[in-house]
Every structure is written in structure tokens, then in C-alpha cells.
Design a protein around this motif. Structure first.
Motif, PDB file in Angstrom:
ATOM      1  N   PHE A  26       0.946  -1.060  -0.313  1.00 36.07           N
ATOM      2  CA  PHE A  26       0.048  -0.205  -0.176  1.00 36.07           C
ATOM      3  C   PHE A  26       1.161   1.392  -0.332  1.00 36.07           C
ATOM      4  O   PHE A  26       1.873   1.247   1.081  1.00 36.07           O
ATOM      5  CB  PHE A  26      -0.787  -0.701   0.899  1.00 36.07           C
ATOM      6  N   GLY A  27       0.691   2.391  -0.838  1.00 34.70           N
ATOM      7  CA  GLY A  27       1.870   3.293  -1.739  1.00 34.70           C
ATOM      8  C   GLY A  27       2.877   2.756  -1.254  1.00 34.70           C
ATOM      9  O   GLY A  27       3.530   3.531  -0.445  1.00 34.70           O
ATOM     10  N   VAL A  28       3.012   2.365  -2.304  1.00 32.01           N
ATOM     11  CA  VAL A  28       4.694   2.340  -2.509  1.00 32.01           C
ATOM     12  C   VAL A  28       5.304   2.329  -3.532  1.00 32.01           C
ATOM     13  O   VAL A  28       6.040   3.048  -3.485  1.00 32.01           O
ATOM     14  CB  VAL A  28       5.607   0.420  -1.728  1.00 32.01           C
ATOM     15  N   HIS A  29       4.326   1.514  -4.330  1.00 31.88           N
ATOM     16  CA  HIS A  29       4.965   2.047  -6.299  1.00 31.88           C
ATOM     17  C   HIS A  29       4.264   3.178  -6.435  1.00 31.88           C
ATOM     18  O   HIS A  29       2.740   2.699  -6.270  1.00 31.88           O
ATOM     19  CB  HIS A  29       5.046   0.601  -6.355  1.00 31.88           C
ATOM     20  N   PHE A  30       4.358   3.338  -8.043  1.00 27.96           N
ATOM     21  CA  PHE A  30       4.049   4.633  -8.294  1.00 27.96           C
ATOM     22  C   PHE A  30       3.294   4.461  -9.360  1.00 27.96           C
ATOM     23  O   PHE A  30       4.357   4.328 -10.330  1.00 27.96           O
ATOM     24  CB  PHE A  30       4.107   5.847  -7.525  1.00 27.96           C
ATOM     25  N   THR A  31       2.776   4.714 -10.739  1.00 31.74           N
ATOM     26  CA  THR A  31       2.486   4.902 -12.208  1.00 31.74           C
ATOM     27  C   THR A  31       3.266   5.930 -12.809  1.00 31.74           C
ATOM     28  O   THR A  31       4.030   7.090 -12.153  1.00 31.74           O
ATOM     29  CB  THR A  31       1.104   5.323 -12.220  1.00 31.74           C
ATOM     30  N   ASP A  32       3.084   5.604 -13.853  1.00 33.63           N
ATOM     31  CA  ASP A  32       4.208   6.552 -14.368  1.00 33.63           C
ATOM     32  C   ASP A  32       3.796   7.284 -15.216  1.00 33.63           C
ATOM     33  O   ASP A  32       4.881   8.769 -15.490  1.00 33.63           O
ATOM     34  CB  ASP A  32       4.061   5.284 -16.384  1.00 33.63           C
ATOM     35  N   HIS A  33       2.556   7.765 -14.640  1.00 35.79           N
ATOM     36  CA  HIS A  33       2.666   9.176 -14.848  1.00 35.79           C
ATOM     37  C   HIS A  33       1.850   9.817 -13.095  1.00 35.79           C
ATOM     38  O   HIS A  33       1.473   9.714 -12.705  1.00 35.79           O
ATOM     39  CB  HIS A  33       1.660   9.856 -16.383  1.00 35.79           C
ATOM     40  N   MET A  34       2.030  11.769 -13.723  1.00 33.26           N
ATOM     41  CA  MET A  34       1.085  12.280 -13.126  1.00 33.26           C
ATOM     42  C   MET A  34       0.162  13.860 -13.217  1.00 33.26           C
ATOM     43  O   MET A  34       0.832  13.885 -14.369  1.00 33.26           O
ATOM     44  CB  MET A  34       2.404  12.793 -11.864  1.00 33.26           C
ATOM     45  N   PHE A  35      -0.907  13.947 -13.051  1.00 34.55           N
ATOM     46  CA  PHE A  35      -0.613  15.181 -13.283  1.00 34.55           C
ATOM     47  C   PHE A  35      -0.999  16.407 -12.144  1.00 34.55           C
ATOM     48  O   PHE A  35      -1.094  16.241 -10.818  1.00 34.55           O
ATOM     49  CB  PHE A  35      -3.040  15.529 -12.860  1.00 34.55           C
ATOM     50  N   ILE A  50      -0.922  15.920 -17.842  1.00 30.15           N
ATOM     51  CA  ILE A  50      -0.394  14.740 -17.460  1.00 30.15           C
ATOM     52  C   ILE A  50       0.774  15.061 -17.628  1.00 30.15           C
ATOM     53  O   ILE A  50       1.500  14.622 -19.039  1.00 30.15           O
ATOM     54  CB  ILE A  50      -1.102  13.847 -17.901  1.00 30.15           C
ATOM     55  N   THR A  51       2.212  14.386 -17.165  1.00 28.91           N
ATOM     56  CA  THR A  51       3.492  14.254 -17.687  1.00 28.91           C
ATOM     57  C   THR A  51       3.755  12.747 -16.996  1.00 28.91           C
ATOM     58  O   THR A  51       3.697  12.386 -16.133  1.00 28.91           O
ATOM     59  CB  THR A  51       4.544  15.394 -17.070  1.00 28.91           C
ATOM     60  N   PRO A  52       5.564  12.513 -16.998  1.00 30.01           N
ATOM     61  CA  PRO A  52       6.320  11.762 -16.376  1.00 30.01           C
ATOM     62  C   PRO A  52       5.862  11.915 -14.868  1.00 30.01           C
ATOM     63  O   PRO A  52       6.207  12.938 -15.251  1.00 30.01           O
ATOM     64  CB  PRO A  52       7.203  11.628 -17.373  1.00 30.01           C
ATOM     65  N   TYR A  53       5.854  10.380 -13.836  1.00 35.21           N
ATOM     66  CA  TYR A  53       5.942  10.824 -12.553  1.00 35.21           C
ATOM     67  C   TYR A  53       7.567  11.060 -12.023  1.00 35.21           C
ATOM     68  O   TYR A  53       8.386  10.475 -12.662  1.00 35.21           O
ATOM     69  CB  TYR A  53       5.473   9.970 -12.091  1.00 35.21           C
ATOM     70  N   GLY A  54       7.790  12.100 -11.293  1.00 36.46           N
ATOM     71  CA  GLY A  54       9.144  12.279 -11.121  1.00 36.46           C
ATOM     72  C   GLY A  54       8.954  13.426  -9.983  1.00 36.46           C
ATOM     73  O   GLY A  54       7.441  14.009  -9.210  1.00 36.46           O
ATOM     74  N   PRO A  55       9.956  13.483  -9.100  1.00 32.98           N
ATOM     75  CA  PRO A  55      10.217  14.831  -8.309  1.00 32.98           C
ATOM     76  C   PRO A  55       9.389  16.029  -8.871  1.00 32.98           C
ATOM     77  O   PRO A  55       9.571  16.566  -9.500  1.00 32.98           O
ATOM     78  CB  PRO A  55      11.531  14.827  -7.537  1.00 32.98           C
ATOM     79  N   PHE A 162      -1.998  21.313  -7.777  1.00 31.88           N
ATOM     80  CA  PHE A 162      -3.493  20.767  -7.772  1.00 31.88           C
ATOM     81  C   PHE A 162      -2.680  19.545  -8.576  1.00 31.88           C
ATOM     82  O   PHE A 162      -2.503  19.547  -9.387  1.00 31.88           O
ATOM     83  CB  PHE A 162      -4.809  20.814  -8.018  1.00 31.88           C
ATOM     84  N   MET A 163      -2.849  18.316  -7.652  1.00 27.06           N
ATOM     85  CA  MET A 163      -1.617  17.415  -8.544  1.00 27.06           C
ATOM     86  C   MET A 163      -2.742  15.682  -8.056  1.00 27.06           C
ATOM     87  O   MET A 163      -3.475  16.001  -6.873  1.00 27.06           O
ATOM     88  CB  MET A 163      -0.991  17.426  -7.990  1.00 27.06           C
ATOM     89  N   VAL A 164      -2.547  15.149  -8.558  1.00 24.35           N
ATOM     90  CA  VAL A 164      -3.062  13.900  -8.835  1.00 24.35           C
ATOM     91  C   VAL A 164      -1.880  12.469  -9.094  1.00 24.35           C
ATOM     92  O   VAL A 164      -1.305  12.625 -10.445  1.00 24.35           O
ATOM     93  CB  VAL A 164      -3.958  13.455  -9.610  1.00 24.35           C
ATOM     94  N   ILE A 165      -1.545  11.759  -7.926  1.00 25.84           N
ATOM     95  CA  ILE A 165      -0.631  10.569  -8.011  1.00 25.84           C
ATOM     96  C   ILE A 165      -1.594   9.355  -7.758  1.00 25.84           C
ATOM     97  O   ILE A 165      -2.711   9.484  -7.803  1.00 25.84           O
ATOM     98  CB  ILE A 165       0.657  10.210  -7.248  1.00 25.84           C
TER      99      ILE A 165
END
Length: 359
Positions: A26-35, A50-55, A162-165
Motif C-alpha cells: 500500500f502506497g509503495v509503488h507509483f504509476t508512470d505519470h502524474m497530473f 499529464i507528465t511523467p511521474y517525477g520529483p 493541484f496534483m493527482v498521483i
């Protein structure tokens, strides 16, 4: 809201993704993208993407780091047997974020835009939504809003993001729907009258952590909080709402005011009512809890939330005592839980109109 999409050129490989979805935690791995979408007084909400997931890159003076002007939501996307993907009551999450925004002096993101953001990300990253199988797996979706002003003055932020992961999720409690043990804290409270208890903001959860730590030290799974005025009435756990099933079939849940209006909580009220139970939203004292369980007047106790769904309570402990131990989940608890997850995973007719198809 117009959303631009930049797909990741590097993403988690199919073999690695299969390993993750087999045991997602739970809450360990994250998808390839974020909003992401930003807000300023001049331009309103703009630059939705929507862009690649990153810091994130934040200035040390970013307001959220100093004044905790932040809110979030938690929801899930479910894959049904036919491969379609559905969200559970996203409109309720969107409306609750509106409420939280107003309490934290943040700009309101319209519910339609909230839902569009969630659906866009889940659609792009749909391969991350697990098959349900026997483990009740899903894609946990985390929308959040933070003050991104670079300013140390104390005022509502003039730049907000505002973001969505999203993160694939297995059961919140690894041992499944088995009874958990609760610790009653009488030293710490979670919220007070006029405070932020009814808003979904990180500060509420931060204030619960030291009490949760105390609960773990006492050999318990979770902590339960009492009201901040009299230290007498049951409020909620660190991240879940409470329910009490009486021997005569009545079900009681603590009334709203200083607690979070959980989406699962409100769903259970409707499900239990349809099952024929009289549901009362009222104050319930810890003495009524302890005496009721001991006498048998209260036959079952359970907690609920998006992450944990419905979790039976085995016993309540406090300094110097405990209620009788319950080894198995009660019939009413299991029936309500089954009815809820069957709707979420498409195994039962959605007579409430709660599910929204994404893919």
C-alpha cells in the motif's frame, strides 16, 4: 479543463509491473505519470497537464513547507471482470475537496475538473489497475492541493498546485478483515470545535501520529480518539470512522462536526439502511462502548475508510483495562463489507448509482 499529455519515454517494464501488481502493498509503488494544474488569482486554474511521474522542485520558502496549507483526497479505481475500470463515488470526493479547500483558504477546483483530472490519469496509466482476484486489489488515487507560493508571510497562498498521483494497492491490513486491537488515548486529541477535524488535511493526520506510536507501543493496531472538550465521546481513529452494532440490530456511528465525513462512512449508512438496520448518527461515549461490549448490548464494532474498507474491531485497550476480546468479525460487519466491495468490483448491481466508468 483542457489537459495536455506528455507520455513517459521510460516506464516500468511489463515484467516488473507484473511483479508489483502481484504484491503491491500500500502506497509503495507509483504509476508512470502524474497530473498537475496550477492556480493564481490572475489566471485561475491553468496549465493542466499529464507528465511523467517525477520529483517536484520547490523553493525552500514554499508556503506549504512552513504553514501546512494543504489538502488531499483518497479514492480507488477498480477493474471489473470484463476489463473495464470504474471509480467509486468520485463526485463525493470532489465535493469533499471543495469543503476542505474553503476551510484551508485554498481556491476551489470545480468537481467536474477534479473528476476529469482523475479520469485522465487513470486512463493514461490504466495498465497499473490490478486484476481484483481474491485479494481485493485496486489502484489507489491520491489527489492533493498545496500552497506553492514562494513567500514567508502568513496569508493564503497566491500560487497553488493541484496534483493527482496513483499507486496500486493491496489490502491495507495485510492479515485481511480480521479483528484489530485499538488503543484509547486520553492524552492526545485529534481535533477541536472550530478546528480542521472535518477537513481532509495533512495536519490532522500529523497530529495523530504520536498517539498512533503510543498505540503500537501498547501492542495495538490503531489509536482511537475522544472529543477535545470532555474527553468522553468517541470520535474516530487516526484515519478511519467508527461503527457500533447493537444486539437489537441498531447501528450507531459518531455524528459529524469535528470528524471527517468519510465516503465509506456515508456509503455504509445507506447500505445498512437498505439491509433493514436503523442507523443513528449521534454522540457515543467511551463508557457506553465499554459497558455495551462487556454486557453484550453492543455485539460488534468496526472501523471503515477508503484504504481499509471495513475492518472489525477485536478489543479496546486503555491504561489499566480492556474490553473482552473478539476473535472473529461479526455477521453484520461481514455482510456490510461484502455488500460494499461487491458493488465496487462489479459483482453486485449498483442500485445506488455510485460507480463511474473510466475505461
Amino acid at each position: 479543463m483542457e489537459i495536455s499529455t506528455t507520455l513517459a519515454t521510460q516506464h516500468v517494464s511489463d515484467p516488473r509491473l507484473a511483479e508489483i501488481l502481484d504484491d503491491p502493498g500500500f502506497g509503495v509503488h507509483f504509476t508512470d505519470h502524474m497530473f498537475t494544474v496550477e492556480w493564481t488569482p490572475e489566471d485561475g486554474w491553468h496549465a493542466a497537464r499529464i507528465t511523467p511521474y517525477g520529483p517536484l522542485t520547490l523553493d525552500p520558502a514554499t508556503a506549504v513547507l512552513h504553514y501546512a496549507q494543504e489538502i488531499f483526497e483518497g479514492m480507488k479505481a477498480y477493474r471489473h471482470d470484463d476489463g473495464s475500470i470504474w471509480a467509486f463515488r468520485p463526485e463525493a470526493n470532489a465535493e469533499r475537496m471543495v469543503h476542505s479547500s474553503r476551510r484551508l483558504a485554498l481556491p476551489v477546483l470545480e468537481p467536474a475538473d477534479f473528476i476529469a483530472a482523475v479520469e485522465a490519469l487513470v486512463t493514461v496509466d490504466q495498465r497499473w489497475v490490478p486484476e481484483e482476484g481474491a485479494a481485493e486489489k485496486s489502484l489507489y488515487v491520491r489527489p492533493f492541493m498545496i500552497a506553492t507560493d514562494k513567500f514567508l508571510g502568513v496569508r493564503p497562498a497566491k500560487h497553488v498546485t493541484f496534483m493527482v498521483i496513483a499507486s496500486p494497492a493491496g489490502p491495507y491490513f495485510s492479515k485481511g478483515p480480521l479483528p484489530i486491537t485499538l488503543w484509547l488515548t486520553t492524552e492526545y486529541t485529534r481535533a477541536g470545535r472550530g478546528g480542521m477535524g472535518a477537513a481532509k488535511t495533512g495536519g490532522n493526520y500529523a497530529s495523530s501520529l504520536v498517539a498512533q506510536q503510543e498505540a503500537i507501543e501498547q501492542g495495538c493496531d490503531q489509536v482511537v480518539f475522544l472529543d477535545g472538550q470532555e474527553l468522553r465521546y468517541v470520535e474516530e481513529l487516526g484515519g478511519m470512522n467508527m461503527y457500533f452494532v447493537y444486539a437489537d440490530g441498531r447501528i450507531v456511528t459518531p455524528q459529524l462536526g469535528t470528524i471527517l465525513e468519510g465516503i465509506t462512512r456515508s456509503s455504509i449508512i445507506e447500505i445498512a439502511g437498505k439491509m433493514g438496520h436503523q442507523v443513528e448518527e449521534r454522540r457515543i461515549s467511551v463508557d457506553e462502548w465499554r459497558d455495551g461490549v462487556t454486557s453484550g448490548e453492543i455485539s460488534e464494532v468496526f472501523a471503515c475508510g477508503t484504504a481499509a474498507v471495513v475492518t472489525p474491531v477485536g478489543s479496546l485497550r486503555w491504561a489499566g483495562g480492556r474490553t473482552p476480546e473478539v476473535a472473529e468479525a461479526g455477521k453484520v460487519t461481514l455482510a456490510i463489507r461484502q455488500a460494499l466491495v461487491d458493488i465496487q468490483y462489479g459483482r453486485a448491481d449498483d442500485t445506488f448509482g455510485w460507480m463511474r466508468r473510466i475505461v
